[in-house]
Scaffold this motif. Structure first.
Motif, PDB file in Angstrom:
ATOM      1  N   SER A 159       0.851  -1.190   0.000  1.00 16.05           N
ATOM      2  CA  SER A 159       0.000   0.000   0.000  1.00 16.05           C
ATOM      3  C   SER A 159       0.882   1.233   0.000  1.00 16.05           C
ATOM      4  CB  SER A 159      -0.881   0.007   1.240  1.00 16.05           C
ATOM      5  OG  SER A 159      -0.071   0.047   2.379  1.00 16.05           O
ATOM      6  N   ALA A 160       0.320   2.315  -0.506  1.00 14.73           N
ATOM      7  CA  ALA A 160       1.104   3.552  -0.557  1.00 14.73           C
ATOM      8  C   ALA A 160       1.599   3.856   0.844  1.00 14.73           C
ATOM      9  CB  ALA A 160       0.237   4.693  -1.070  1.00 14.73           C
ATOM     10  N   ALA A 161       0.816   3.390   1.817  1.00 15.21           N
ATOM     11  CA  ALA A 161       1.157   3.685   3.202  1.00 15.21           C
ATOM     12  C   ALA A 161       2.324   2.851   3.704  1.00 15.21           C
ATOM     13  CB  ALA A 161      -0.062   3.422   4.073  1.00 15.21           C
ATOM     14  N   GLY A 162       2.760   1.896   2.939  1.00 10.21           N
ATOM     15  CA  GLY A 162       3.847   1.045   3.427  1.00 10.21           C
ATOM     16  C   GLY A 162       3.253  -0.045   4.288  1.00 10.21           C
ATOM     17  N   GLY A 163       3.741  -0.235   5.481  1.00  9.40           N
ATOM     18  CA  GLY A 163       3.217  -1.289   6.326  1.00  9.40           C
ATOM     19  C   GLY A 163       4.188  -2.448   6.387  1.00  9.40           C
ATOM     20  N   GLY A 164       5.084  -2.523   5.442  1.00 12.43           N
ATOM     21  CA  GLY A 164       6.077  -3.588   5.466  1.00 12.43           C
ATOM     22  C   GLY A 164       7.285  -3.156   6.254  1.00 12.43           C
ATOM     23  N   ALA A 165       8.324  -3.993   6.206  1.00  9.46           N
ATOM     24  CA  ALA A 165       9.516  -3.676   6.965  1.00  9.46           C
ATOM     25  C   ALA A 165      10.465  -2.773   6.181  1.00  9.46           C
ATOM     26  CB  ALA A 165      10.218  -4.966   7.356  1.00  9.46           C
ATOM     27  N   ALA A 166      10.195  -2.622   4.875  1.00 11.12           N
ATOM     28  CA  ALA A 166      11.091  -1.801   4.066  1.00 11.12           C
ATOM     29  C   ALA A 166      11.040  -0.351   4.545  1.00 11.12           C
ATOM     30  CB  ALA A 166      10.664  -1.886   2.606  1.00 11.12           C
ATOM     31  N   PRO A 167      12.170   0.369   4.457  1.00 14.11           N
ATOM     32  CA  PRO A 167      12.145   1.764   4.903  1.00 14.11           C
ATOM     33  C   PRO A 167      11.096   2.556   4.137  1.00 14.11           C
ATOM     34  CG  PRO A 167      14.393   1.058   4.389  1.00 14.11           C
ATOM     35  CD  PRO A 167      13.477  -0.041   3.954  1.00 14.11           C
ATOM     36  N   ALA A 168      10.372   3.397   4.851  1.00 13.93           N
ATOM     37  CA  ALA A 168       9.347   4.208   4.205  1.00 13.93           C
ATOM     38  C   ALA A 168      10.019   5.269   3.348  1.00 13.93           C
ATOM     39  CB  ALA A 168       8.468   4.849   5.267  1.00 13.93           C
ATOM     40  N   GLU A 169       9.298   5.659   2.280  1.00 15.53           N
ATOM     41  CA  GLU A 169       9.925   6.623   1.371  1.00 15.53           C
ATOM     42  C   GLU A 169       9.374   8.023   1.490  1.00 15.53           C
ATOM     43  OE1 GLU A 169       9.824   4.677  -2.418  1.00 15.53           O
ATOM     44  OE2 GLU A 169      11.369   3.245  -1.735  1.00 15.53           O
ATOM     45  N   SER A 170       8.415   8.234   2.378  1.00 11.80           N
ATOM     46  CA  SER A 170       7.919   9.586   2.589  1.00 11.80           C
ATOM     47  C   SER A 170       7.492   9.704   4.046  1.00 11.80           C
ATOM     48  CB  SER A 170       6.701   9.847   1.683  1.00 11.80           C
ATOM     49  OG  SER A 170       5.631   9.029   2.103  1.00 11.80           O
ATOM     50  N   GLY A 171       7.301  10.937   4.482  1.00 13.76           N
ATOM     51  CA  GLY A 171       6.857  11.152   5.852  1.00 13.76           C
ATOM     52  C   GLY A 171       5.517  10.480   6.095  1.00 13.76           C
ATOM     53  N   GLU A 172       4.600  10.596   5.115  1.00 10.83           N
ATOM     54  CA  GLU A 172       3.266  10.000   5.257  1.00 10.83           C
ATOM     55  C   GLU A 172       3.394   8.482   5.432  1.00 10.83           C
ATOM     56  OE1 GLU A 172       4.001  12.190   2.936  1.00 10.83           O
ATOM     57  OE2 GLU A 172       2.557  13.840   3.141  1.00 10.83           O
ATOM     58  N   ALA A 173       4.261   7.874   4.594  1.00 16.82           N
ATOM     59  CA  ALA A 173       4.426   6.420   4.657  1.00 16.82           C
ATOM     60  C   ALA A 173       5.024   6.008   5.998  1.00 16.82           C
ATOM     61  CB  ALA A 173       5.289   5.936   3.499  1.00 16.82           C
ATOM     62  N   ALA A 174       5.946   6.805   6.511  1.00 21.12           N
ATOM     63  CA  ALA A 174       6.568   6.455   7.793  1.00 21.12           C
ATOM     64  C   ALA A 174       5.547   6.563   8.923  1.00 21.12           C
ATOM     65  CB  ALA A 174       7.771   7.355   8.063  1.00 21.12           C
ATOM     66  N   ILE A 175       4.698   7.596   8.864  1.00 23.90           N
ATOM     67  CA  ILE A 175       3.652   7.774   9.880  1.00 23.90           C
ATOM     68  C   ILE A 175       2.717   6.555   9.867  1.00 23.90           C
ATOM     69  CG2 ILE A 175       1.602   9.172  10.471  1.00 23.90           C
ATOM     70  CD1 ILE A 175       3.757  11.064  10.866  1.00 23.90           C
ATOM     71  N   ALA A 176       2.386   6.096   8.649  1.00 23.22           N
ATOM     72  CA  ALA A 176       1.506   4.923   8.541  1.00 23.22           C
ATOM     73  C   ALA A 176       2.228   3.680   9.030  1.00 23.22           C
ATOM     74  CB  ALA A 176       1.056   4.744   7.085  1.00 23.22           C
ATOM     75  N   LYS A 177       3.485   3.524   8.643  1.00 25.86           N
ATOM     76  CA  LYS A 177       4.238   2.316   9.003  1.00 25.86           C
ATOM     77  C   LYS A 177       4.342   2.166  10.519  1.00 25.86           C
ATOM     78  CE  LYS A 177       8.885   0.391   8.506  1.00 25.86           C
ATOM     79  NZ  LYS A 177      10.210   0.601   7.917  1.00 25.86           N
ATOM     80  N   TYR A 178       4.528   3.278  11.212  1.00 21.73           N
ATOM     81  CA  TYR A 178       4.722   3.181  12.664  1.00 21.73           C
ATOM     82  C   TYR A 178       3.443   3.415  13.464  1.00 21.73           C
ATOM     83  CZ  TYR A 178       9.570   2.788  11.467  1.00 21.73           C
ATOM     84  OH  TYR A 178      10.735   2.322  10.938  1.00 21.73           O
ATOM     85  N   GLY A 179       2.317   3.545  12.753  1.00 22.53           N
ATOM     86  CA  GLY A 179       1.034   3.603  13.454  1.00 22.53           C
ATOM     87  C   GLY A 179       0.818   4.870  14.271  1.00 22.53           C
ATOM     88  N   CYS A 180       1.490   5.978  13.926  1.00 25.55           N
ATOM     89  CA  CYS A 180       1.357   7.206  14.721  1.00 25.55           C
ATOM     90  C   CYS A 180      -0.101   7.675  14.773  1.00 25.55           C
ATOM     91  CB  CYS A 180       2.210   8.329  14.148  1.00 25.55           C
ATOM     92  SG  CYS A 180       3.879   7.844  13.640  1.00 25.55           S
ATOM     93  N   SER A 181      -0.837   7.504  13.651  1.00 21.63           N
ATOM     94  CA  SER A 181      -2.218   8.012  13.616  1.00 21.63           C
ATOM     95  C   SER A 181      -3.156   7.193  14.485  1.00 21.63           C
ATOM     96  CB  SER A 181      -2.776   8.026  12.193  1.00 21.63           C
ATOM     97  OG  SER A 181      -1.819   8.462  11.302  1.00 21.63           O
ATOM     98  N   ALA A 182      -2.713   6.031  14.966  1.00 21.39           N
ATOM     99  CA  ALA A 182      -3.565   5.294  15.900  1.00 21.39           C
ATOM    100  C   ALA A 182      -3.811   6.165  17.130  1.00 21.39           C
ATOM    101  CB  ALA A 182      -2.910   3.977  16.300  1.00 21.39           C
ATOM    102  N   CYS A 183      -2.873   7.024  17.466  1.00 19.58           N
ATOM    103  CA  CYS A 183      -2.983   7.824  18.691  1.00 19.58           C
ATOM    104  C   CYS A 183      -3.028   9.325  18.454  1.00 19.58           C
ATOM    105  CB  CYS A 183      -1.799   7.531  19.608  1.00 19.58           C
ATOM    106  SG  CYS A 183      -1.698   5.811  20.117  1.00 19.58           S
ATOM    107  N   HIS A 184      -2.569   9.775  17.298  1.00 24.08           N
ATOM    108  CA  HIS A 184      -2.480  11.227  17.055  1.00 24.08           C
ATOM    109  C   HIS A 184      -3.333  11.645  15.862  1.00 24.08           C
ATOM    110  CE1 HIS A 184       0.902  11.913  19.769  1.00 24.08           C
ATOM    111  NE2 HIS A 184       1.519  10.870  19.257  1.00 24.08           N
ATOM    112  N   LEU A 185      -3.956  12.802  15.972  1.00 24.84           N
ATOM    113  CA  LEU A 185      -4.621  13.395  14.827  1.00 24.84           C
ATOM    114  C   LEU A 185      -3.523  14.077  14.005  1.00 24.84           C
ATOM    115  CD1 LEU A 185      -7.547  13.782  13.821  1.00 24.84           C
ATOM    116  CD2 LEU A 185      -7.532  16.004  14.947  1.00 24.84           C
ATOM    117  N   ILE A 186      -3.297  13.575  12.791  1.00 22.91           N
ATOM    118  CA  ILE A 186      -2.258  14.149  11.923  1.00 22.91           C
ATOM    119  C   ILE A 186      -2.904  14.400  10.575  1.00 22.91           C
ATOM    120  CG2 ILE A 186       0.015  13.786  10.861  1.00 22.91           C
ATOM    121  CD1 ILE A 186       0.578  11.693  13.027  1.00 22.91           C
ATOM    122  N   SER A 187      -2.716  15.586  10.014  1.00 18.98           N
ATOM    123  CA  SER A 187      -3.328  15.982   8.738  1.00 18.98           C
ATOM    124  C   SER A 187      -4.812  15.628   8.727  1.00 18.98           C
ATOM    125  CB  SER A 187      -2.644  15.283   7.552  1.00 18.98           C
ATOM    126  OG  SER A 187      -1.260  15.364   7.624  1.00 18.98           O
TER     127      SER A 187
END
Ligand code: HEC
Ligand code: HEC
Length: 277
Positions: free
Chosen positions: A184-212
């Motif tokens: 998914s564009a959001a990543g989710g795999g173990a590969a390094p994320a290629e954008s800030g959005e993908a990294a936020i999705a990969k590490y689940g930051c939005s589970a706890c934070h309102l972002i964008s």
């Protein structure tokens, strides 16, 4: 001496057995769910005949602790029911007979699935979103972005929850290989994320934070965070969350292991993205 050698032999054997089991599991996981490893499977032939319920349960546990980000909230910090410790087979039956229960599930398996794909269908008392009087759950819907768990992944997690509490595993093993989900564009795999959005999705930051404009509320709303924190403070907030605690929020809820997990460039991209909020 003999005794010790024998013991050593046993340890070696069980270690070997364990590693082989792991390799086997990972090969199967890589075949069935390439996105878990973030790489294309080496061998594209999927042998679902080799998948046992035990390995399906182990896959569920991996997902629970990893990609599913369940342990971010479901732990002993009190922000969500500690479902690893609770007996979820008994708990599910209790929920179903609760007078507040209005959902459509009739058994443990269906309750667990519903909890994941329709979290607000039944909200465990006192765990609802602030001010919602327990009508809205802060838990993300696991088959939607950013988690995007597939039906098979959800089944594996249910199998893990049923099995850990000695209940009968009622989910069926997958019989068909799922269409190889595109990363998914959001990543989710173990590969390094290629954008800030993908990294936020990969590490689940939005589970706890309102972002964008979207996300949860267990942590501070990060809209406009740049007005309060500079790049260095943001970096510290992510890598050493307990150094400074945002007012009104609990200590120890934000995971403390991002410093080990994130690559330098992922951290930089996330900070840059937050600086634009
Ligand atoms: C952002 C935090 C968060 C994440 C991530 C999260 N949950 Fe939850 N979950 C909650 C909260 C809070 C509740 C209690 C409110 C409710 O009933 O929805 C809950 C409730 C549940 C329940 C019902 C528990 C009960 O006692 O009846 C189950 C089952 C569950 N979650 C499973 C999961 C699984 C599996 C995952 C990972 C795929 C997950 N959750 C991820 C916060 C989270
Ligand atoms: C399980 C919930 C959870 C997750 C996941 C999480 N955080 Fe947090 N975060 C919190 C809580 C709670 C606080 C407030 C307490 C504190 O300051 O440690 C916080 C604080 C912060 C702050 C400081 C905010 C302020 O107003 O001072 C930043 C920045 C932040 N988080 C960024 C992130 C980023 C980036 C990620 C993903 C890489 C992330 N968080 C993942 C819960 C979480």
């Amino acid at each position: 001496m003999m005794e010790r050698n024998r013991q050593r032999g046993n340890v070696l054997l069980s270690t070997l057995g364990f590693s082989l089991g792991l390799i086997l599991l990972f090969t199967m996981v890589a075949n069935i769910l390439p996105q878990v490893e973030g790489e294309a499977p080496v061998d594209s032939e999927v042998d679902l005949g080799a998948l046992t319920m035990d390995s399906f349960v182990s896959l569920g546990e991996e997902l629970f602790r990893g990609k599913g980000t369940c342990t971010l909230c479901h732990n002993n910090l009190g922000r969500a029911p500690d479902i690893l410790v609770m007996n979820m087979v008994d708990t599910s039956s209790e929920r179903l007979s609760d007078t507040r229960y209005q959902g459509g599930a009739a058994d443990v398996e269906a309750y667990l699935r519903e909890s994941m794909i329709d979290p607000s269908g039944y909200v465990v008392a006192s765990f609802g979103k602030k001010g919602s009087d327990d009508t809205e759950s802060p838990m993300p819907t696991v088959n939607k972005a950013p988690l995007n768990l597939s039906d098979i992944e959800i089944d594996a997690i249910i199998a893990f929850m049923q099995s850990k509490d000695g209940g009968e595993v009622t989910v069926a093993l997958p019989t068909e290989a799922p269409a190889v989900a595109e990363e998914s564009a959001a990543g989710g795999g173990a590969a390094p994320a290629e954008s800030g959005e993908a990294a936020i999705a990969k590490y689940g930051c939005s589970a706890c934070h309102l972002i964008s404009g979207s996300g949860g509320d267990l942590g501070p709303d990060l809209s406009g965070i740049a007005a309060r924190l500079d790049a260095q403070q943001l970096q510290q907030a992510i890598t050493e969350p307990n150094a400074v605690i945002a007012e009104g929020f609990a200590v120890g809820l934000m995971p403390t292991d991002f410093a080990n997990k994130m690559t330098v460039s992922e951290l930089k991209m996330v900070v840059d993205l937050l600086l634009k909020q």
